[in-house]
Design an enzyme around this catalytic site. Structure first.
Site, mmCIF file in Angstrom:
data_model
loop_
_atom_site.group_PDB
_atom_site.id
_atom_site.type_symbol
_atom_site.label_atom_id
_atom_site.label_comp_id
_atom_site.label_asym_id
_atom_site.label_seq_id
_atom_site.Cartn_x
_atom_site.Cartn_y
_atom_site.Cartn_z
ATOM 1 C CE LYS A 1 8.328 4.979 71.739
ATOM 2 N NZ LYS A 1 8.650 6.299 72.307
ATOM 3 C CB SER B 1 -1.333 5.397 78.810
ATOM 4 O OG SER B 1 -2.158 4.700 77.901
ATOM 5 C CB SER C 1 9.284 0.958 73.501
ATOM 6 O OG SER C 1 8.440 -0.150 73.793
ATOM 7 C CE1 TYR D 1 5.300 3.166 70.809
ATOM 8 C CE2 TYR D 1 5.713 0.863 71.324
ATOM 9 C CZ TYR D 1 5.689 2.189 71.716
ATOM 10 O OH TYR D 1 6.051 2.531 72.995
ATOM 11 C CG ASP E 1 2.102 18.405 66.711
ATOM 12 O OD1 ASP E 1 2.875 17.448 66.932
ATOM 13 O OD2 ASP E 1 1.299 18.423 65.764
ATOM 14 C CB VAL E 2 7.075 16.810 69.734
ATOM 15 C CG1 VAL E 2 7.035 17.349 71.157
ATOM 16 C CG2 VAL E 2 6.368 15.465 69.629
#
Length: 178
Positions: free
Chosen positions: A110, A141, A93, A106, A7-8
């Site tokens: 990014k 995805s 992104s 989000y 888990d980063v």
């Protein structure tokens, strides 16, 4: 290539990864591509705007995208600098370069990845470590393909190719930067 489930966003997992890498001689290339607009419960945050996203969802998105990238760089890049050799490729992104709504957090996460990449590149100047970011547009995805066909159709109508990108189309750029 090394596969190491982790888990980063977890200091403990990243520390275990760093120790594992040290035992194997370290990395020469780090590709930070974990991310996504995924809230605390695992799906897209709802609501997902600038003023109404829950703090829990905002933290999950920030942790998965920005904090995970930073933790991985903190764990791996010092060894690269010590060896005077390495390449870091962080995934930003398109949403990190333009205003978006929904998915505001989000986009902010990014943008943070992109700016962090600039800062880390500056710090690694002269250390033999190249640091770059890739900011792709939309890529479908499995989650997007399966659960959001209307999103895919809407985006396909807005991009010059008339379709989203495919992961295979990024491979050459990643290899070049590596």
């Amino acid at each position: 290539a090394h596969a190491f489930p982790a888990d980063v966003t977890s200091d403990d997992d990243v520390d275990r990864l760093r120790d594992h890498l040290a035992a194997t001689g370290g990395l020469t290339t780090l590709v930070n591509c974990a991310g996504g607009d995924i809230g605390a419960a695992g799906g897209k945050p709802k609501p997902n705007g600038a003023l109404d996203i829950s703090l829990e969802d905002a933290m999950a998105v920030l942790n998965r995208n920005f904090i995970g990238t930073m933790l991985m760089c903190r764990a791996v890049v010092p060894g690269m600098a010590q060896r005077q050799r390495g390449s870091v490729i962080n995934f930003g992104s398109l949403n990190g370069h333009v205003g978006v709504s929904p998915e505001v957090v989000y986009g902010c996460a990014k943008a943070a990845v992109i700016h962090y990449t600039r800062c880390l590149a500056l710090e690694m100047r002269g250390a033999g470590v190249r640091v770059n970011a890739i900011s792709p547009g939309a890529f479908p995805s499995p989650r997007v393909r399966g659960s959001m066909p209307e999103f895919v159709q809407r985006l396909n109508g807005k991009v010059p190719l008339g379709r989203m990108g495919e992961p295979e189309e990024l491979k050459g750029l990643v290899v070049l930067l590596a």
